[in-house]
Write an enzyme that holds these catalytic residues in place. Structure first.
Site, PDB file in Angstrom:
ATOM      1  N   GLU A  12      13.510  45.471   4.746  1.00 31.12           N
ATOM      2  CA  GLU A  12      14.714  46.154   4.251  1.00 31.12           C
ATOM      3  C   GLU A  12      14.518  46.764   2.863  1.00 31.12           C
ATOM      4  OE1 GLU A  12      18.199  43.860   6.768  1.00 31.12           O
ATOM      5  OE2 GLU A  12      17.407  42.825   5.016  1.00 31.12           O
ATOM      6  N   ASP A 196      20.966  46.666  16.485  1.00 28.45           N
ATOM      7  CA  ASP A 196      21.267  46.064  17.800  1.00 28.45           C
ATOM      8  C   ASP A 196      22.780  45.976  17.928  1.00 28.45           C
ATOM      9  OD1 ASP A 196      20.508  43.658  15.746  1.00 28.45           O
ATOM     10  OD2 ASP A 196      22.257  43.159  16.965  1.00 28.45           O
TER      11      ASP A 196
HETATM   12  C1  4EZ Z   1      20.754  39.412   9.059  1.00 26.66           C
HETATM   13  N1  4EZ Z   1      20.015  40.431   9.753  1.00 26.66           N
HETATM   14  C2  4EZ Z   1      19.203  39.884  10.857  1.00 26.66           C
HETATM   15  C3  4EZ Z   1      18.160  38.894  10.515  1.00 26.66           C
HETATM   16  C4  4EZ Z   1      17.332  38.525  11.729  1.00 26.66           C
HETATM   17  C5  4EZ Z   1      15.091  37.642  12.472  1.00 26.66           C
HETATM   18  C6  4EZ Z   1      13.839  36.962  11.991  1.00 26.66           C
HETATM   19  C7  4EZ Z   1      20.852  41.568  10.200  1.00 26.66           C
HETATM   20  C8  4EZ Z   1      21.257  41.573  11.642  1.00 26.66           C
HETATM   21  C9  4EZ Z   1      22.013  40.617  12.299  1.00 26.66           C
HETATM   22  N2  4EZ Z   1      22.588  39.458  11.868  1.00 26.66           N
HETATM   23  C10 4EZ Z   1      20.930  42.530  12.576  1.00 26.66           C
HETATM   24  N3  4EZ Z   1      21.484  42.214  13.778  1.00 26.66           N
HETATM   25  C11 4EZ Z   1      22.147  41.037  13.644  1.00 26.66           C
HETATM   26  C12 4EZ Z   1      22.858  40.225  14.543  1.00 26.66           C
HETATM   27  N4  4EZ Z   1      22.999  40.562  15.820  1.00 26.66           N
HETATM   28  N5  4EZ Z   1      23.402  39.075  14.077  1.00 26.66           N
HETATM   29  C13 4EZ Z   1      23.271  38.732  12.781  1.00 26.66           C
HETATM   30  O1  4EZ Z   1      21.510  39.959   8.052  1.00 26.66           O
HETATM   31  C14 4EZ Z   1      16.177  37.643  11.415  1.00 26.66           C
END
Ligand code: 4EZ
Length: 231
Positions: A12, A196
């Site tokens: 990010e 997503d």
């Molecule tokens: C959290 N970030 C995701 C971190 C994922 C994987 C190793 C954003 C995010 C998110 N958070 C994108 N899609 C999401 C979702 N469906 N639920 C929660 O800030 C780490």
């Protein structure tokens, strides 16, 4: 002005760090802070690690240790509003913690005594984002972001967050950063690009789109920073 630029994951903030020269790395509280001067303005960049606790720690450090006086967050999010597609940009009007729950005592979801369900973003920064969007010819949705310590990949949970908080997008750091900035009276702004739709395909989609969506958000934020440093 000293600008804090935050993400949660390396992906990010990587597109931001690429654009900075003479970066000084400072280690503090088991995290790395990247100090630089961008077009004559001091900036500090960091990724916090995922979740509300780490992001609280980093935001607090940015403001209290590094004395930043504005905080900008960039990253990816799960789309809740069905109009949001992968790669779309969302600017938080306000943020809430969807997993904060003392409802058994009659309180609203996201509320604890002496707190508030929502924390509002800085209005001038939201206005600036609209100007930048117009100039870039891209669309940015202003909406509610819900934050919690869970990767949501489930229609039932997503529907709860949608109906309880009127959330347009969800992620895991925005509202905690907002609480810190609000407590210290520092203007802040949270920008996210959709990776997503927080549904059964979310894990798969996230892995496929995290990098490209993170770049969409970071590139947009850089254009905002260009305007901020020119003021
Ligand atoms: C959290 N970030 C995701 C971190 C994922 C994987 C190793 C954003 C995010 C998110 N958070 C994108 N899609 C999401 C979702 N469906 N639920 C929660 O800030 C780490």
């Amino acid at each position: 002005m000293k600008i804090a630029i935050m993400g949660a994951m390396p992906e990010e903030v990587a597109p931001i760090l690429e654009k900075l020269a003479n970066v000084e790395e400072v280690n503090y509280a088991k995290n790395k802070y990247y100090k630089a001067t961008y077009k004559g303005t001091e900036v500090v960049v960091a990724y916090s690690k995922i979740g509300k606790v780490f992001s609280t720690l980093t935001a607090s450090t940015m403001l209290q240790m590094f004395a930043c006086d504005v905080l900008l967050f960039t990253g990816v999010a799960g789309g809740v509003n069905p109009q949001l597609k992968i790669g779309d940009l969302v600017v938080a009007s306000k943020l809430a913690q969807h997993d904060l729950d003392i409802t058994i005592f009659g309180h609203a979801h996201g509320y604890v005594p002496e707190g508030s369900v929502y924390v509002e973003s800085d209005k001038d920064l939201v206005v600036l984002s609209k100007l930048v969007a117009q100039e870039m010819g891209v669309s940015v949705r202003e909406g509610i972001i819900a934050t919690g310590d869970q990767f949501v990949a489930d229609e039932t949970r997503k529907e709860f967050i949608s109906s309880t908080f009127q959330a347009d997008a969800l992620e895991m750091e925005g509202a905690s950063v907002a609480v810190v900035c609000d407590a210290l009276s520092v203007p802040f702004f949270v920008l996210r690009s959709i990776s997503d739709s927080a549904d059964m395909d979310a894990g798969f989609n996230f892995e496929e789109f995290v990098q490209s969506s993170a770049k969409v958000s970071a590139d947009f934020l850089m254009n905002m920073i260009d305007k901020l440093v020119a003021k």
